[in-house]
Motif scaffolding. Structure first.
Motif, PDB file in Angstrom:
ATOM      1  N   ALA A  64      84.644 -75.749 -21.966  1.00  0.00           N
ATOM      2  CA  ALA A  64      84.534 -76.760 -23.013  1.00  0.00           C
ATOM      3  C   ALA A  64      85.240 -78.056 -22.642  1.00  0.00           C
ATOM      4  O   ALA A  64      84.805 -79.152 -23.027  1.00  0.00           O
ATOM      5  N   ASP A  65      86.333 -77.958 -21.869  1.00  0.00           N
ATOM      6  CA  ASP A  65      87.102 -79.160 -21.543  1.00  0.00           C
ATOM      7  C   ASP A  65      86.740 -79.765 -20.179  1.00  0.00           C
ATOM      8  O   ASP A  65      87.402 -80.698 -19.716  1.00  0.00           O
ATOM      9  N   THR A  66      85.698 -79.251 -19.540  1.00  0.00           N
ATOM     10  CA  THR A  66      85.231 -79.862 -18.292  1.00  0.00           C
ATOM     11  C   THR A  66      84.765 -81.288 -18.582  1.00  0.00           C
ATOM     12  O   THR A  66      83.978 -81.524 -19.497  1.00  0.00           O
ATOM     13  N   ARG A  67      85.243 -82.213 -17.792  1.00  0.00           N
ATOM     14  CA  ARG A  67      84.844 -83.604 -17.987  1.00  0.00           C
ATOM     15  C   ARG A  67      83.501 -83.846 -17.296  1.00  0.00           C
ATOM     16  O   ARG A  67      83.329 -83.520 -16.108  1.00  0.00           O
ATOM     17  N   VAL A  68      82.552 -84.407 -18.031  1.00  0.00           N
ATOM     18  CA  VAL A  68      81.201 -84.588 -17.510  1.00  0.00           C
ATOM     19  C   VAL A  68      80.692 -85.979 -17.852  1.00  0.00           C
ATOM     20  O   VAL A  68      81.164 -86.640 -18.786  1.00  0.00           O
ATOM     21  N   LEU A  69      79.697 -86.400 -17.077  1.00  0.00           N
ATOM     22  CA  LEU A  69      79.012 -87.663 -17.320  1.00  0.00           C
ATOM     23  C   LEU A  69      77.538 -87.346 -17.554  1.00  0.00           C
ATOM     24  O   LEU A  69      76.798 -87.034 -16.624  1.00  0.00           O
ATOM     25  N   PRO A  70      77.070 -87.397 -18.816  1.00  0.00           N
ATOM     26  CA  PRO A  70      75.663 -87.089 -19.101  1.00  0.00           C
ATOM     27  C   PRO A  70      74.754 -88.223 -18.643  1.00  0.00           C
ATOM     28  O   PRO A  70      75.023 -89.391 -18.879  1.00  0.00           O
ATOM     29  N   MET A  71      73.650 -87.855 -17.983  1.00  0.00           N
ATOM     30  CA  MET A  71      72.752 -88.862 -17.426  1.00  0.00           C
ATOM     31  C   MET A  71      71.297 -88.454 -17.618  1.00  0.00           C
ATOM     32  O   MET A  71      70.937 -87.280 -17.415  1.00  0.00           O
ATOM     33  N   ALA A  72      70.470 -89.428 -17.989  1.00  0.00           N
ATOM     34  CA  ALA A  72      69.019 -89.279 -17.991  1.00  0.00           C
ATOM     35  C   ALA A  72      68.485 -90.271 -16.963  1.00  0.00           C
ATOM     36  O   ALA A  72      68.584 -91.481 -17.158  1.00  0.00           O
ATOM     37  N   LEU A  73      67.935 -89.765 -15.864  1.00  0.00           N
ATOM     38  CA  LEU A  73      67.529 -90.598 -14.735  1.00  0.00           C
ATOM     39  C   LEU A  73      66.014 -90.716 -14.684  1.00  0.00           C
ATOM     40  O   LEU A  73      65.296 -89.704 -14.734  1.00  0.00           O
ATOM     41  N   SER A  74      65.529 -91.938 -14.574  1.00  0.00           N
ATOM     42  CA  SER A  74      64.091 -92.209 -14.667  1.00  0.00           C
ATOM     43  C   SER A  74      63.339 -91.724 -13.439  1.00  0.00           C
ATOM     44  O   SER A  74      63.686 -92.060 -12.302  1.00  0.00           O
ATOM     45  N   LEU A  75      62.279 -90.957 -13.684  1.00  0.00           N
ATOM     46  CA  LEU A  75      61.378 -90.500 -12.634  1.00  0.00           C
ATOM     47  C   LEU A  75      60.029 -91.205 -12.805  1.00  0.00           C
ATOM     48  O   LEU A  75      59.891 -92.124 -13.616  1.00  0.00           O
ATOM     49  N   ASP A  76      59.043 -90.792 -12.044  1.00  0.00           N
ATOM     50  CA  ASP A  76      57.712 -91.360 -12.184  1.00  0.00           C
ATOM     51  C   ASP A  76      57.050 -90.850 -13.466  1.00  0.00           C
ATOM     52  O   ASP A  76      57.453 -89.825 -14.032  1.00  0.00           O
ATOM     53  N   ASP A  77      56.024 -91.571 -13.919  1.00  0.00           N
ATOM     54  CA  ASP A  77      55.217 -91.165 -15.076  1.00  0.00           C
ATOM     55  C   ASP A  77      56.067 -90.975 -16.331  1.00  0.00           C
ATOM     56  O   ASP A  77      55.823 -90.059 -17.137  1.00  0.00           O
TER      57      ASP A  77
END
Length: 347
Positions: free
Chosen positions: A282-295
């Motif tokens: 629960a305390d793991t530090r993370v960086l959420p990302m949505a990365l653009s692909l084709d289509d």
């Protein structure tokens, strides 16, 4: 030995310089430039440089209008992750990286042992930055930094600091300041260190008395590893993990922005993004990302601590993703070669 190596660097830099420089470019003669005169006064008071040496040097430093154009040119548009990936994760770059690792196996393993950074990550950094030393820059560093210090007001303070650091390091290392080549922003050598990074992180990894990131890949390997260790790299820890997103991610404000604000995994999971298969506390530090692909598709990722460390080298999520993807491809290539060799031995 030390002086022989340095003369070798001078020859290499002259070779990199290519055709003779244009004779009609304006020079930074301190007699006619108050900014240059002031910098010379400051540097000569605080270093081993003599005013007459600096006067002579800057009278040969050239104002480069092409550098102003390059740094001022706005990006036509932001690349998608799919486009960025196609630039850097290529068969040619993977093949050349595999060869670089094979050639410098001992140095890479020693860097892993001493600094904790995986050989594939070190190699990927050098591969993304300069294609393993093939593209280290075509501009004299003294010209680039002088031009940007004295004739590029938007970032003159930053580049003035880099220029002073450059003068310090060439004096310390015994280099001819007119010879080293680099990028239009003054980044140098295999790892593209700016001068302050060279001062802080470059190491003499082959023990010859000279921190040579320009022509010595062993020193470059140690210097990259030292940089990452200094920024908190965690040995053998993952860089990023695949994720899934429920909903459109509106609760994750920076999901699609080039930001680096790490959050507790519990917060991110509550907002709809969870690790696909990895087990995170629960305390793991993370960086959420949505990365653009084709289509109009997207790749969901959670950057971890080591991902953040890579973004200290270059403040770009896409850059860090490219380094991570190239490192994974190099690891697979290396493992495949090892498996083939083992099969031949058994046969």
């Amino acid at each position: 030995m030390k002086h022989t190596v340095k003369r070798g660097l001078g020859v290499a830099c002259l070779l990199l310089a290519g055709p003779s420089l244009a004779a009609d470019r304006p020079h930074y003669d301190p007699a006619s430039n108050e900014q240059v005169k002031q910098l010379i006064q400051e540097v000569s008071q605080d270093s081993d440089w003599q005013p007459e040496q600096l006067n002579h040097l800057f009278s040969q430093a050239e104002r480069r209008d092409d550098i102003i154009k390059l740094i001022s040119k706005p990006a036509e548009r932001v690349l998608t992750w799919a486009e960025y990936r196609r630039l850097f994760i290529t068969d040619a770059r993977i093949k050349a990286g595999h060869e670089f690792m094979a050639q410098h196996r001992d140095a890479l393993n020693r860097a892993h042992e001493q600094y904790g950074v995986d050989p594939t990550v070190i190699t990927a950094i050098i591969g993304v930055e300069t294609f393993y030393g093939r593209h280290k820059g075509r501009h004299r560093v003294i010209d680039a930094l002088s031009t940007l210090s004295f004739d590029y007001p938007p970032r003159s303070a930053f580049f003035r600091k880099q220029l002073v650091a450059y003068l310090e390091l060439v004096k310390q290392e015994g280099l001819n300041p007119l010879l080293p080549m680099g990028s239009y922003a003054g980044a140098m050598g295999f790892p593209q260190f700016i001068p302050t990074s060279y001062q802080a992180y470059a190491v003499d990894f082959n023990g010859d008395g000279f921190r040579d990131i320009w022509t010595n890949p062993v020193d470059a390997i140690g210097s990259v590893a030292h940089y990452f260790e200094a920024h908190g790299w965690k040995k053998d820890a993952p860089v990023a993990v695949d994720a899934v997103l429920e909903g459109d991610g509106t609760k994750l404000e920076n999901l699609r922005k080039n930001r680096f604000d790490m959050q507790d995994y519990s917060q991110v999971a509550a907002a709809g993004m969870t690790a696909k298969s990895a087990s995170l506390t629960a305390d793991t530090r993370v960086l959420p990302m949505a990365l653009s692909l084709d289509d109009d598709q997207e790749q969901m990722m959670l950057g971890l601590h080591n991902f953040y460390v890579i973004t200290r080298y270059n403040h770009s999520r896409l850059y860090a993703m490219a380094v991570n993807e190239l490192a994974k491809a190099l690891k697979a290539s290396d493992q495949g070669a090892s498996d083939q060799e083992a099969a031949r031995d058994q046969g």
